[in-house]
Each structure stands twice: as C-alpha cells, then as structure tokens.
Design an enzyme around this catalytic site. Sequence first.
Site, PDB file in Angstrom:
ATOM      1  N   ASP A 148       3.619 -21.399 -19.356  1.00 56.86           N
ATOM      2  CA  ASP A 148       2.634 -20.814 -19.434  1.00 56.86           C
ATOM      3  C   ASP A 148       2.105 -19.793 -17.820  1.00 56.86           C
ATOM      4  O   ASP A 148       1.185 -20.903 -17.052  1.00 56.86           O
ATOM      5  CB  ASP A 148       1.643 -21.312 -19.771  1.00 56.86           C
ATOM      6  CG  ASP A 148       0.896 -21.258 -20.394  1.00 56.86           C
ATOM      7  OD1 ASP A 148       0.711 -20.111 -19.821  1.00 56.86           O
ATOM      8  OD2 ASP A 148      -0.818 -21.772 -21.634  1.00 56.86           O
ATOM      9  N   LYS A 151      -2.976 -10.898 -14.001  1.00 61.45           N
ATOM     10  CA  LYS A 151      -1.919 -10.882 -15.343  1.00 61.45           C
ATOM     11  C   LYS A 151      -2.639  -9.895 -16.165  1.00 61.45           C
ATOM     12  O   LYS A 151      -2.204  -9.217 -17.366  1.00 61.45           O
ATOM     13  CB  LYS A 151      -1.913 -12.236 -16.690  1.00 61.45           C
ATOM     14  CG  LYS A 151      -1.074 -12.167 -17.904  1.00 61.45           C
ATOM     15  CD  LYS A 151      -1.686 -13.445 -17.933  1.00 61.45           C
ATOM     16  CE  LYS A 151      -1.215 -13.335 -19.627  1.00 61.45           C
ATOM     17  NZ  LYS A 151      -1.257 -14.806 -20.306  1.00 61.45           N
ATOM     18  N   GLU A 196       2.358 -16.815 -26.809  1.00 62.37           N
ATOM     19  CA  GLU A 196       1.459 -18.017 -26.584  1.00 62.37           C
ATOM     20  C   GLU A 196       1.691 -18.987 -27.709  1.00 62.37           C
ATOM     21  O   GLU A 196       1.529 -19.354 -27.651  1.00 62.37           O
ATOM     22  CB  GLU A 196       0.357 -17.768 -25.575  1.00 62.37           C
ATOM     23  CG  GLU A 196       0.253 -17.347 -24.142  1.00 62.37           C
ATOM     24  CD  GLU A 196       0.128 -16.699 -23.278  1.00 62.37           C
ATOM     25  OE1 GLU A 196      -1.419 -16.604 -23.541  1.00 62.37           O
ATOM     26  OE2 GLU A 196       0.190 -16.509 -21.929  1.00 62.37           O
ATOM     27  N   ASP A 220      -6.274 -18.879 -29.526  1.00 62.48           N
ATOM     28  CA  ASP A 220      -6.058 -18.838 -28.310  1.00 62.48           C
ATOM     29  C   ASP A 220      -6.751 -18.161 -27.681  1.00 62.48           C
ATOM     30  O   ASP A 220      -6.361 -17.290 -27.431  1.00 62.48           O
ATOM     31  CB  ASP A 220      -4.499 -18.573 -28.150  1.00 62.48           C
ATOM     32  CG  ASP A 220      -4.411 -18.872 -26.280  1.00 62.48           C
ATOM     33  OD1 ASP A 220      -5.085 -19.226 -26.247  1.00 62.48           O
ATOM     34  OD2 ASP A 220      -3.251 -18.454 -26.400  1.00 62.48           O
TER      35      ASP A 220
HETATM   36  N1  LIG Z   1     -14.791 -26.773 -20.322  1.00 61.96           N
HETATM   37  C1  LIG Z   1     -14.906 -25.324 -20.203  1.00 61.96           C
HETATM   38  N2  LIG Z   1     -16.275 -24.728 -20.690  1.00 61.96           N
HETATM   39  C2  LIG Z   1     -16.045 -23.355 -21.041  1.00 61.96           C
HETATM   40  N3  LIG Z   1     -15.003 -23.125 -20.437  1.00 61.96           N
HETATM   41  C3  LIG Z   1     -14.433 -23.579 -20.370  1.00 61.96           C
HETATM   42  C4  LIG Z   1     -13.735 -24.763 -19.955  1.00 61.96           C
HETATM   43  N4  LIG Z   1     -12.682 -25.314 -18.824  1.00 61.96           N
HETATM   44  C5  LIG Z   1     -12.184 -23.774 -18.985  1.00 61.96           C
HETATM   45  N5  LIG Z   1     -12.755 -23.091 -18.958  1.00 61.96           N
HETATM   46  C6  LIG Z   1     -12.182 -21.781 -18.614  1.00 61.96           C
HETATM   47  O1  LIG Z   1     -10.905 -21.320 -20.233  1.00 61.96           O
HETATM   48  C7  LIG Z   1     -10.698 -20.144 -19.059  1.00 61.96           C
HETATM   49  C8  LIG Z   1      -9.702 -20.503 -18.291  1.00 61.96           C
HETATM   50  O2  LIG Z   1      -8.404 -21.480 -19.724  1.00 61.96           O
HETATM   51  P1  LIG Z   1      -6.838 -21.177 -19.816  1.00 61.96           P
HETATM   52  O3  LIG Z   1      -6.813 -21.287 -18.293  1.00 61.96           O
HETATM   53  O4  LIG Z   1      -6.245 -21.496 -20.882  1.00 61.96           O
HETATM   54  O5  LIG Z   1      -6.640 -19.307 -19.340  1.00 61.96           O
HETATM   55  P2  LIG Z   1      -5.229 -18.851 -19.187  1.00 61.96           P
HETATM   56  O6  LIG Z   1      -4.468 -19.180 -19.462  1.00 61.96           O
HETATM   57  O7  LIG Z   1      -5.131 -18.665 -17.262  1.00 61.96           O
HETATM   58  O8  LIG Z   1      -5.238 -17.513 -19.740  1.00 61.96           O
HETATM   59  P3  LIG Z   1      -4.538 -16.150 -20.542  1.00 61.96           P
HETATM   60  O9  LIG Z   1      -4.409 -17.598 -21.733  1.00 61.96           O
HETATM   61  O10 LIG Z   1      -5.494 -15.843 -20.930  1.00 61.96           O
HETATM   62  O11 LIG Z   1      -4.095 -15.971 -19.782  1.00 61.96           O
HETATM   63  C9  LIG Z   1     -11.739 -19.951 -17.587  1.00 61.96           C
HETATM   64  O12 LIG Z   1     -12.720 -18.830 -17.914  1.00 61.96           O
HETATM   65  C10 LIG Z   1     -13.088 -20.586 -17.525  1.00 61.96           C
HETATM   66  O13 LIG Z   1     -13.566 -20.945 -17.114  1.00 61.96           O
HETATM   67 MG   LIG Z   2      -3.289 -19.264 -21.737  1.00 67.39          MG
END
Ligand SMILES: Nc1ncnc2c1ncn2[C@@H]1O[C@H](COP(=O)(O)OP(=O)(O)OP(=O)(O)O)[C@@H](O)[C@H]1O
Ligand SMILES: [Mg+2]
Length: 476
Positions: A6, A68, A145, A168
């Site tokens: 991922d 990304k 995803e 998502d």
């Molecule tokens: N407990 C929480 N409360 C609010 N937001 C959160 C929490 N934990 C993580 N996040 C937010 O989730 C986001 C990251 O999510 P995730 O890791 O799923 O994204 P990603 O997979 O990297 O992004 P994408 O799927 O858009 O490419 C960040 O903006 C982070 O601040």
């Molecule tokens: Mg993601």
Amino acid sequence: MIIGIDLGTTNSLVAYFTEEGPKIIPNRLGKNLTPSVISIDEESQVYVGELAAERMLLYPDSAASVFKRDMGSRRQFKLLDQTFLAEELSSLVLRALKEDAETYLGETVEEAVISVPAYFDDARRRATKRAGELAGLKVERIISEPTAAAIAYGLYQSQEQARFLVFDLGGGTFDVSILELYDTILEVRAVAGDNFLGGEDFTAVLENLFFEKHYKLDRLSLDEKTLRHIHKQAELCKLGFGEKRVSKMSCKIGEEIYELEVDLPKYEEACGELLERIRRPVKRSLADAHIRLSDIDKVVLVGGATKSPVVRRFVSKLFKMIPDTNINPDEAVALGAAIQGAMKERKEAIKEVILTDVCPFTLGTEVVREWENNQYEGGVFCPIIDRNTVIPASRTERLYTVRDNQDKIRINVLQGESRFAANNLSLGELLIDIPAGKAGEESVDVTYTYDINSILEVEVKVISTEIGRASCRERV
Ligand SMILES: Nc1ncnc2c1ncn2[C@@H]1O[C@H](COP(=O)(O)OP(=O)(O)OP(=O)(O)O)[C@@H](O)[C@H]1O
Ligand SMILES: [Mg+2]
C-alpha cells in the site's frame, strides 16, 4: 513470493500471505507504517520513512513528502541540489519496503501487487508501475485501494451475500466503492472519489485556525522550517481529538510561543466544508451502482483519517449505521494487496474469490457533432467506455469525416464526465491519415481497451484501407 504494497500519500505498508491469512511486515524499526517521506544528505545518502520525517523538520530543503499527489506529473521535487519526479521518490519508498520484506522473510522478493486510489488515472497508474520497476520489483498487478480493502473484508465474510461500501479517507485521497459479494464473486459495482481530499486537509483546518488567531504572524514570510513545525503541531493537535474533547497546539516561532486551543464542536464546524465534499462521491457511487443507501449492509472504514471522531460521527450520521472497523483501517489495503498477490500465485490456503472491477471514469474522444440543417458543433465529448463499466472492457466507436477532402482524423483521448471535450482531461492524441474524399465517406473505428490493471490502450483503424494504428502508448 508476491508481496502486497500500500503505497500511501502519508504512510506505506507491506504485507504477505501466510497459512493463517495475510500479515503486515514490520519495517526495520519494528513498525507497521512507514511514512512516505524521503530525505537525502550532502553525501547523497537516502533516508526513508520515520528517519526522513524527522530530518524533514530539521532540514526541509533536503526532504519531500506527500509526493503521491503528483504521481504521473512532471513536477520536479528539489532535494538539496538534486531533482526527482514523484515516481522516483516513490521508488525509493518501495525499495525500502522491499528490503524490509526481504530481511523479515529471509528471502529475495521480486514481485509485488501495488495499490493505488481507485480514482488514479492512467498516467498515475503507469507512474506507479514505473516506480515499482525502478525499485527492482516486477509489478504483478496495480490494484485499486478500496478493492484491496474489500478483498481483505470480503474474504473473511460470514455472510454469503453482502453489499458493502468501502469508505477510504487516507492522507491525501478519498475513495468510495460499492461492492457486492455473492458466494465467491466479489463485484465492484461503482467507484467514485476525490483525489484532493484527505487527512492533510483536516490538518490544514487547524493550521488555518492557528493563523486566524495569530493574525499578526505573516504566513507568507515564514520560512519552510517554521511552516513544517506548525504543520507538525497541527497534526498532533488533530490526533489529540482521539482522546480529548479539547486539543491544543503550541508552536515556538523565534523566541515566542504561540498557542491554540480548540474544542471538538469548533473543530467540527471548521471542517464543515470538507465534510460536505465527502457527500458528493458517496451520492454518485450509489447512483451509479443503482443502489439505495438503505440497501448497504455494511460500511467499511479504511484510511487513517477515518479514525478522526469528526469523520466517524459524520459517517455514522450519513449512513445511519455504525461502520465496521474489524480490520485496522490503516492495514486493510496492504492486507488485501497481499491476498491479491497470493491469488495470483494460487496459494492453497486461499479461498478462490473471483473479482470484477470497474473503470472509474468515462473515457472517450472529441468529435464534431452534426445537428439538423447542417449545423455543426465542435469540441463535443463522445464517450467510448462509460464510467463504472466492468473491466477488462473493449469498446469500438465508428467516426466519420465531416469535411470534403478531409485527410486526417485527430483522436484526442479524453477522460472525464463533461459533454464538452475541453472540460475533460486529455491523455494523449493520435493523428490518423485517411484518404481524402467526400464528407462522411471515410471512417475510422476507434477501439478503447481498458485492461485489468486499469490501463488504457487505443487503437484506430481506417475502414477503407484497413490500415490500423495502435496507440503510441505501450501495452502493459
Ligand atoms: N487518530 C487519528 N485521527 C485523525 N486522523 C488520523 C488519525 N490517525 C491517522 N490520521 C490521519 O490519517 C492520514 C493518513 O492516513 P493513511 O495512512 O491511511 O493515508 P495514506 O494511505 O498514506 O494516504 P492515501 O491513501 O490517501 O494515499 C493522515 O492525514 C493522518 O493525520
Ligand atoms: Mg491509503
């Protein structure tokens, strides 16, 4: 071994399939999440993940994150005196994940399934594939995803039949998918999304509140390091709402400390506009799937931003049900990608699930349309593959010349939903020579083929000469 990756805007994960099901592979620091951040030093040493994220606070000029969002574009990221494309930075993240997987598994890993937002267009998917290849991985499959997340849920469903909506909200993108599971068939019914809506925007809300309160701070004149510091504090403040109804941020700028205290209702109100933007893709996916909200059996939350109480409340209200979070929202996509990898390898421990996916947007070309009394209208979008068509799909449209002695036909390959060509995204152009003749005598067959990896190929055949021309874009 085919691993599942991922590749996230904020965090990336890698998983593999075991006898007991899919498992996340911890990185070299023992953590499941690897921040998608790259930093380099004067000696051109590359840092990835947490280390890079820490360095970014100290040396913002030497680091990049959130790249990304620029996948497939020509944007150059400058890290010290070197420049990188988003796909090159992504390849460095992928290489680190590959190495971590190899260390953990004790074997070399050469193949991967990599996930991308459902809403990623052709150019971004290709860039992702190239990133994998640059990292020394054969990319077995690019998977959407939410589809990956749905596989992770679908595989272990007790019901034989269920309709679920995968919600998502990641760091940078928002995807909604509606899936239907009957027995062993998992069918994606519709997808919709917003490539520019994610947790980062919910952090920006707090940054804006901070600057509103401290209006004397001139945002534009602050240096990168200070801005990063404020961003980091806003992020921590946002995460604070997990436990408390009041959260604080405190930033040291120069010699002074600037603070902001926000309570949950105020934050929720400030997020109003972002929450409204969530509604649109949800509505559209339901309409496209011809499913009513009340027909959805389960809402599955994926992505870190769905952990926010503000988002959870909004989702519960919107769907009038408590969403399912049986699988950690951070991990579902990587687990699903690993399952997809195992399916490709036909691992015995895996239940065979047949998966059908859809094309997330309409693909077509630009035409001149003839109305009554020889009235012509140019710049009209002619759809060839409609959005949410089951893939792989191949469709042909016959186009005719509109002028006498016309000796060329231009195929502008477009993606989008507007009836005006100019409002849609042009993916490329083909200029086809045709024998000159009377208007309407000559014609071409334009065939669009959208493959299982959601990658498009265009072929044009001149009917009178039977000369065909494939698109200049390589087959994947
Ligand atoms: N407990 C929480 N409360 C609010 N937001 C959160 C929490 N934990 C993580 N996040 C937010 O989730 C986001 C990251 O999510 P995730 O890791 O799923 O994204 P990603 O997979 O990297 O992004 P994408 O799927 O858009 O490419 C960040 O903006 C982070 O601040
Ligand atoms: Mg993601």
